[in-house]
Scaffold this motif. Structure first.
Motif, PDB file in Angstrom:
ATOM      1  N   LEU A  33       0.804  -1.226   0.000  1.00 60.16           N
ATOM      2  CA  LEU A  33       0.000   0.000   0.000  1.00 60.16           C
ATOM      3  C   LEU A  33       0.834   1.271   0.000  1.00 60.16           C
ATOM      4  O   LEU A  33       0.309   2.345  -0.278  1.00 60.16           O
ATOM      5  N   GLU A  34       2.091   1.158   0.299  1.00 65.18           N
ATOM      6  CA  GLU A  34       2.925   2.353   0.489  1.00 65.18           C
ATOM      7  C   GLU A  34       2.875   3.308  -0.695  1.00 65.18           C
ATOM      8  O   GLU A  34       2.807   4.523  -0.519  1.00 65.18           O
ATOM      9  N   THR A  35       2.878   2.790  -1.894  1.00 64.33           N
ATOM     10  CA  THR A  35       2.883   3.671  -3.075  1.00 64.33           C
ATOM     11  C   THR A  35       1.482   4.115  -3.480  1.00 64.33           C
ATOM     12  O   THR A  35       1.346   4.963  -4.358  1.00 64.33           O
ATOM     13  N   ASP A  36       0.448   3.562  -2.855  1.00 60.95           N
ATOM     14  CA  ASP A  36      -0.926   3.865  -3.257  1.00 60.95           C
ATOM     15  C   ASP A  36      -1.651   4.845  -2.349  1.00 60.95           C
ATOM     16  O   ASP A  36      -2.770   5.244  -2.649  1.00 60.95           O
ATOM     17  N   VAL A  37      -1.044   5.216  -1.240  1.00 63.92           N
ATOM     18  CA  VAL A  37      -1.682   6.165  -0.324  1.00 63.92           C
ATOM     19  C   VAL A  37      -0.698   7.302  -0.033  1.00 63.92           C
ATOM     20  O   VAL A  37       0.519   7.125  -0.151  1.00 63.92           O
ATOM     21  N   PRO A  38      -1.220   8.455   0.337  1.00 61.59           N
ATOM     22  CA  PRO A  38      -0.317   9.556   0.688  1.00 61.59           C
ATOM     23  C   PRO A  38       0.619   9.154   1.832  1.00 61.59           C
ATOM     24  O   PRO A  38       0.240   8.386   2.725  1.00 61.59           O
ATOM     25  N   GLY A  39       1.821   9.663   1.805  1.00 60.35           N
ATOM     26  CA  GLY A  39       2.825   9.309   2.792  1.00 60.35           C
ATOM     27  C   GLY A  39       2.372   9.516   4.223  1.00 60.35           C
ATOM     28  O   GLY A  39       2.624   8.688   5.090  1.00 60.35           O
ATOM     29  N   PHE A  40       1.676  10.635   4.487  1.00 56.43           N
ATOM     30  CA  PHE A  40       1.259  10.901   5.865  1.00 56.43           C
ATOM     31  C   PHE A  40       0.231   9.872   6.341  1.00 56.43           C
ATOM     32  O   PHE A  40       0.178   9.546   7.521  1.00 56.43           O
TER      33      PHE A  40
END
Length: 47
Positions: A33-40
């Motif tokens: 999911l890391e690349t699919d949601v905003p970093g915060f």
């Protein structure tokens, strides 16, 4: 020990086992999911 799953109402004494199960279940999902949601958002939930 009975290995048959049982559905029971949540009790505070279940907390540690529930957290352990949840973390183990979601652990392989979070890196995907890391690349699919905003970093915060990602950093709020993982690690």
């Amino acid at each position: 020990m009975d290995a048959t799953p049982q559905i029971v109402a949540y009790q505070p004494s279940h907390r540690d086992a529930l957290l352990d199960l949840s973390i183990r279940a979601w652990e392989p999902v979070f890196p995907l999911l890391e690349t699919d949601v905003p970093g915060f958002v990602y950093e709020s939930f993982y690690p």
